[in-house]
Design an enzyme around this catalytic site. Structure first.
Site, PDB file in Angstrom:
ATOM      1  N   HIS A 176      -3.183   0.949 -10.024  1.00 28.26           N
ATOM      2  CA  HIS A 176      -3.932   2.193  -9.935  1.00 28.26           C
ATOM      3  C   HIS A 176      -5.054   2.149 -10.970  1.00 28.26           C
ATOM      4  O   HIS A 176      -4.810   1.774 -12.121  1.00 28.26           O
ATOM      5  CB  HIS A 176      -3.008   3.391 -10.185  1.00 28.26           C
ATOM      6  CG  HIS A 176      -3.697   4.692  -9.948  1.00 28.26           C
ATOM      7  ND1 HIS A 176      -3.938   5.175  -8.678  1.00 28.26           N
ATOM      8  CD2 HIS A 176      -4.252   5.585 -10.806  1.00 28.26           C
ATOM      9  CE1 HIS A 176      -4.589   6.326  -8.770  1.00 28.26           C
ATOM     10  NE2 HIS A 176      -4.804   6.595 -10.048  1.00 28.26           N
ATOM     11  N   LYS A 222      -2.343   3.743   1.918  1.00 26.81           N
ATOM     12  CA  LYS A 222      -1.331   4.492   2.682  1.00 26.81           C
ATOM     13  C   LYS A 222      -0.005   4.540   1.935  1.00 26.81           C
ATOM     14  O   LYS A 222       0.331   3.611   1.193  1.00 26.81           O
ATOM     15  CB  LYS A 222      -1.116   3.830   4.046  1.00 26.81           C
ATOM     16  CG  LYS A 222      -2.378   3.699   4.865  1.00 26.81           C
ATOM     17  CD  LYS A 222      -2.874   5.055   5.309  1.00 26.81           C
ATOM     18  CE  LYS A 222      -4.114   4.901   6.170  1.00 26.81           C
ATOM     19  NZ  LYS A 222      -4.717   6.191   6.514  1.00 26.81           N
TER      20      LYS A 222
END
Ligand code: GAR
Length: 187
Positions: free
Chosen positions: A103, A85
């Site tokens: 990431h 989120k």
């Protein structure tokens, strides 16, 4: 001693790895795991590890409710490890340079909203990339656009499925994420 909170939406294998890295450390400790997903496997890990876990609703998250629990646990630093989120502004403002994300690709490629987990690896393979890796970065108001702290790369093989690549990238995450966090915390 710094107190870390780890946010995770799914499996939480990085959350567990970071927790274990700082077990007995004099630099930092992981005080809690947080998730928006009541069926996330990270909650099972929390039980097994004996770490506090908090499940929050998205309304509460967006309106500031999560700050209370972070204060209760005197959290100094936030780690996003597979958290999907967007981080609300109040949280970014409460922790300047105090929130990092991992990431599973070499940003700025293959980032942005909706790019997470196997979707990222499938996109890397579909684009014919010969190399992928990890990016650890500060979190700002946009998905995957904060300042990069660290990158490491690995090959993408012609025969790779998304799961094969995910496994190679996870190895990089386990190796580097805890030590990069530690370096950031030590300034
Ligand atoms: C990790 O590979 C992490 O890089 C990725 O989700 C996975 C979570 O695995 N994060 C993103 O894709 C964020 N955009 P884990 O729950 O087993 O740690």
């Amino acid at each position: 001693m710094k107190n870390i909170a780890v946010f995770a939406s799914g499996s939480g294998s990085n959350a567990e790895n970071i927790f274990n890295h700082f077990r007995g450390s004099s630099v930092a400790q992981v005080r809690l795991f947080l998730t928006e997903n009541p069926s996330a496997y990270v909650l099972e890990r929390a039980k097994r590890l004996g770490v506090r876990a908090v499940v929050f609703g998205m309304d509460e998250f967006r309106s500031g409710g999560v700050l209370q629990v972070l204060k209760e646990e005197q959290v100094d630093f936030i780690v996003l490890a597979g958290f999907l989120k967007l981080i609300p502004s109040y949280l970014i403002d409460a922790y300047p340079n105090g929130i990092v994300n991992i990431h599973p690709a070499l940003l700025p490629k293959f980032g942005g909203k909706g790019m997470y987990g196997d979707r990222v690896h499938a996109a890397v393979i579909a684009a014919g990339e010969r190399e992928s890796g990890i990016t650890i970065h500060y979190v700002n108001h946009k998905y995957d656009e904060g300042k990069t702290i660290f990158q490491a790369s690995c090959p993408v093989l012609a025969t790779d499925s998304a799961a094969d690549l995910a496994q190679r990238v996870h190895e990089l995450e386990y190796k580097h994420f805890p030590t990069v966090i530690e370096r950031v915390l030590k300034g």
